[in-house]
Design a protein around this motif. Sequence first.
Motif, PDB file in Angstrom:
ATOM      1  N   PRO A 255    -111.266 -57.814   1.908  1.00  0.00           N
ATOM      2  CA  PRO A 255    -111.576 -56.398   3.276  1.00  0.00           C
ATOM      3  C   PRO A 255    -109.786 -57.145   4.066  1.00  0.00           C
ATOM      4  CG  PRO A 255    -112.289 -59.028   2.351  1.00  0.00           C
ATOM      5  CD  PRO A 255    -112.045 -58.575   1.682  1.00  0.00           C
ATOM      6  N   SER A 256    -109.186 -57.878   3.922  1.00  0.00           N
ATOM      7  CA  SER A 256    -108.433 -58.348   4.425  1.00  0.00           C
ATOM      8  C   SER A 256    -106.588 -58.566   3.404  1.00  0.00           C
ATOM      9  CB  SER A 256    -108.509 -59.616   4.830  1.00  0.00           C
ATOM     10  OG  SER A 256    -108.797 -60.330   4.218  1.00  0.00           O
ATOM     11  N   LYS A 257    -105.927 -58.592   4.298  1.00  0.00           N
ATOM     12  CA  LYS A 257    -105.107 -59.216   3.981  1.00  0.00           C
ATOM     13  C   LYS A 257    -104.146 -60.538   3.364  1.00  0.00           C
ATOM     14  CE  LYS A 257    -101.557 -55.456   5.526  1.00  0.00           C
ATOM     15  NZ  LYS A 257    -100.548 -54.911   6.661  1.00  0.00           N
ATOM     16  N   GLU A 258    -105.274 -61.618   4.184  1.00  0.00           N
ATOM     17  CA  GLU A 258    -105.645 -63.004   3.939  1.00  0.00           C
ATOM     18  C   GLU A 258    -106.021 -62.955   2.705  1.00  0.00           C
ATOM     19  OE1 GLU A 258    -106.229 -61.123   6.375  1.00  0.00           O
ATOM     20  OE2 GLU A 258    -104.232 -62.118   7.540  1.00  0.00           O
ATOM     21  N   VAL A 259    -106.779 -61.648   1.886  1.00  0.00           N
ATOM     22  CA  VAL A 259    -107.453 -62.104   0.609  1.00  0.00           C
ATOM     23  C   VAL A 259    -106.945 -61.461  -0.490  1.00  0.00           C
ATOM     24  CG1 VAL A 259    -109.872 -61.416  -0.965  1.00  0.00           C
ATOM     25  CG2 VAL A 259    -110.328 -62.022   1.980  1.00  0.00           C
ATOM     26  N   LEU A 260    -106.037 -60.483  -0.043  1.00  0.00           N
ATOM     27  CA  LEU A 260    -105.514 -60.681  -1.017  1.00  0.00           C
ATOM     28  C   LEU A 260    -103.932 -61.197  -1.235  1.00  0.00           C
ATOM     29  CD1 LEU A 260    -104.166 -56.272  -0.479  1.00  0.00           C
ATOM     30  CD2 LEU A 260    -105.185 -57.239  -2.515  1.00  0.00           C
ATOM     31  N   LYS A 261    -103.610 -62.110  -0.189  1.00  0.00           N
ATOM     32  CA  LYS A 261    -102.797 -63.311  -0.569  1.00  0.00           C
ATOM     33  C   LYS A 261    -103.249 -64.525  -1.026  1.00  0.00           C
ATOM     34  CE  LYS A 261     -99.759 -66.939   2.048  1.00  0.00           C
ATOM     35  NZ  LYS A 261     -99.598 -67.417   3.169  1.00  0.00           N
ATOM     36  N   SER A 262    -104.319 -64.173  -1.285  1.00  0.00           N
ATOM     37  CA  SER A 262    -105.061 -65.470  -1.775  1.00  0.00           C
ATOM     38  C   SER A 262    -105.548 -64.984  -3.375  1.00  0.00           C
ATOM     39  CB  SER A 262    -106.928 -66.330  -1.276  1.00  0.00           C
ATOM     40  OG  SER A 262    -106.393 -66.449   0.483  1.00  0.00           O
TER      41      SER A 262
ATOM     42  N   LEU B  11     -99.651 -58.231  -7.773  1.00  0.00           N
ATOM     43  CA  LEU B  11     -99.994 -57.847  -6.344  1.00  0.00           C
ATOM     44  C   LEU B  11     -98.325 -58.629  -5.644  1.00  0.00           C
ATOM     45  CD1 LEU B  11    -102.776 -60.854  -5.999  1.00  0.00           C
ATOM     46  CD2 LEU B  11    -102.819 -57.970  -4.988  1.00  0.00           C
ATOM     47  N   ASN B  12     -97.718 -58.465  -5.164  1.00  0.00           N
ATOM     48  CA  ASN B  12     -96.298 -58.653  -4.153  1.00  0.00           C
ATOM     49  C   ASN B  12     -95.817 -58.955  -3.280  1.00  0.00           C
ATOM     50  OD1 ASN B  12     -95.010 -56.972  -6.488  1.00  0.00           O
ATOM     51  ND2 ASN B  12     -95.489 -54.961  -5.196  1.00  0.00           N
TER      52      ASN B  12
END
Length: 139
Positions: free
Chosen positions: A38-45, A138-139
């Motif tokens: 749902p967010s860039k933060e989740v992708l980062k996690s 994931l980059n």
Amino acid sequence: MGISNKMADELDGIFNQWTKVRITDKDVMKLIQQAMAPSKEVLKSLKTGEELSTVFKNICDNAFMYAMASPTQQTETTKGTLFGAYNAITGYFQNVKEYKDEEAKVKSIIGGTGQLRTQAAFDLCLGYAKNGEEALALN
């Protein structure tokens, strides 16, 4: 009308191509996680291996279980294919996710969260068809 027919033909061609692209269960889960983020933060996690919320993990697990167990996901064109991975996400929003009512379901699928996540899955699948598993890096 002509534009709709052309788009339908193009999608048909893409989906037929995806039925021939093999994908591992591990990559199916990666695709689901990235599409459902749902967010860039989740992708980062996801990239760093940080703890994810239970709600997010449950959504991904439910979509993955749909991919692995639904009878519609066990056909030759879906099981272990990129089309099946895409279909798992669309199927999650149409057949698994619970909504407060039918109106909420339609709103999600046509212009809300379901549509956004389905579009993300479509884009990821296009990349996977072209570049294989590196499209899920994931980059």
